[in-house]
Design an enzyme around this catalytic site. Structure first.
Site, PDB file in Angstrom:
ATOM      1  N   PRO A 173     -55.582 -36.526 -11.800  1.00 25.94           N
ATOM      2  CG  PRO A 173     -56.677 -37.911 -13.293  1.00 25.94           C
ATOM      3  CD  PRO A 173     -55.594 -36.889 -13.214  1.00 25.94           C
ATOM      4  CD  GLU A 174     -52.867 -35.255  -6.360  1.00 31.09           C
ATOM      5  OE1 GLU A 174     -52.714 -35.528  -5.169  1.00 31.09           O
ATOM      6  OE2 GLU A 174     -52.670 -34.113  -6.820  1.00 31.09           O
ATOM      7  CG  HIS A 199     -58.397 -34.003 -26.451  1.00 27.62           C
ATOM      8  ND1 HIS A 199     -59.293 -32.987 -26.184  1.00 27.62           N
ATOM      9  CD2 HIS A 199     -57.354 -33.423 -27.091  1.00 27.62           C
ATOM     10  CE1 HIS A 199     -58.797 -31.847 -26.635  1.00 27.62           C
ATOM     11  NE2 HIS A 199     -57.625 -32.078 -27.184  1.00 27.62           N
ATOM     12  NE  ARG A 242     -50.343 -31.193 -20.047  1.00 23.30           N
ATOM     13  CZ  ARG A 242     -50.099 -30.590 -18.903  1.00 23.30           C
ATOM     14  NH1 ARG A 242     -51.085 -30.186 -18.137  1.00 23.30           N
ATOM     15  NH2 ARG A 242     -48.873 -30.412 -18.524  1.00 23.30           N
TER      16      ARG A 242
END
Length: 274
Positions: free
Chosen positions: A2-3, A92, A115
């Site tokens: 996500p930018e 997650h 992650r």
DNA sequence: TCCTCCCTGTTC
DNA sequence: GAACAGGGAGGA
């Protein structure tokens, strides 16, 4: 990854679910996702969400009746998802915020992150004043004009490394750095300070244009990115260079070159980008 | 100013 | 079973 366009899309898709709602309960499932400067999550219940926005790549929930901010940095694989009040955590899911008083009824905000690089920060202005990343965060691309941008490029870095530096300009990551440099016809390995007035002005216009087009397409889903409703973006279908190393340039037909710049995969056209 | 590490899932 | 994806912190 996500930018800026992805975080903007998340903020816009999240707002209708959670605006005006209050925190009733918070479940932290992985303690390492809490930023070291954060207030305890126990400070959230009772606080009300008055606005949902973004600063750079940071998702910013503006609160009242408690701490001032709930900030999420999604890093590479983080997701902020609006879920029903019955939804159960997935493998997650790192944190669950239970909300009541939303327009659509009770719901939950899930912070999922494969992650586990992402971070949650509950903050006051005093905490933000002590957070170096926040204090040094560069201007929003859409707030910049050409002279200010050229001045900010006067650093001893390669051009691409400067674009990725959040102190120089906020919100640009690997995808939009490569795409903007291709659109501007500028080589990523040029020294940032070597750009003349016309080149830096052109790069800023291309950065803004690429980001606007990406926002219109609701971001880029390479593999993990989803908006708050779990939907993918579509801008990845229009990439000119990102992830296209060895493939033909869409302008000249020559082969795109893949290199590493500042430890990041970088793709550019040696013929079109000077 | 550049390199390594943090993380996990996917691909080679 | 290694390489790779990569933003940012921290160290050389």
């Amino acid at each position: 990854m996500p930018e800026l366009p992805e975080v903007e899309t998340i903020a816009r898709s999240l707002a209708p679910h959670i605006l005006g709602a209050s925190f009733s309960r918070v479940r932290l499932l992985r303690s390492s996702c809490l930023h070291p400067l954060s207030l305890p999550l126990e400070s959230l219940p009772g606080a009300r969400i008055r606005n949902v926005g973004r600063r750079g790549k940071l998702l910013m929930l503006e609160l009242e009746g408690g701490p001032d901010w709930l900030i999420m940095h999604l890093r590479m694989t983080g997701r902020a998802l609006a879920r029903s009040s019955e939804a159960e955590p997935g493998p997650h899911t790192r944190c669950i915020f239970c909300l009541e008083g939303a327009e659509g009824g009770p719901c939950q905000l899930f912070f999922d992150d494969i992650r586990a690089f992402g971070k949650i920060l509950v903050a006051t202005p005093q905490i933000l004043a002590k957070w170096p990343f926040w204090q040094e965060l560069g201007p929003e691309p859409f707030d910049l004009d050409a002279p200010a941008f050229q001045a900010r490029l006067a650093v001893s870095k390669l051009l691409k490394t400067a674009l990725l530096d959040q102190k120089v300009i906020a919100g640009i990551g690997n995808i939009y750095a490569d795409e903007s440099l291709f659109e501007a016809g500028l080589a990523p390995e040029r020294p940032a300070k070597s750009l003349d007035e016309a080149e830096s002005a052109r790069l800023l216009e291309c950065v803004k244009a690429v980001l606007e087009r990406a926002i219109a397409k609701k971001g880029s889903s390479i593999r993990d990115y989803r908006d708050a409703d779990g939907n993918e973006g579509a801008f990845q279908k229009t990439f000119s260079v990102y992830g296209r190393g060895g493939k033909p340039c869409k302008k000249c037909g020559g082969l795109l070159k893949k290199t590493r710049i500042g430890g990041r995969a970088s793709v550019f056209c040696p013929h079109c980008q000077k």
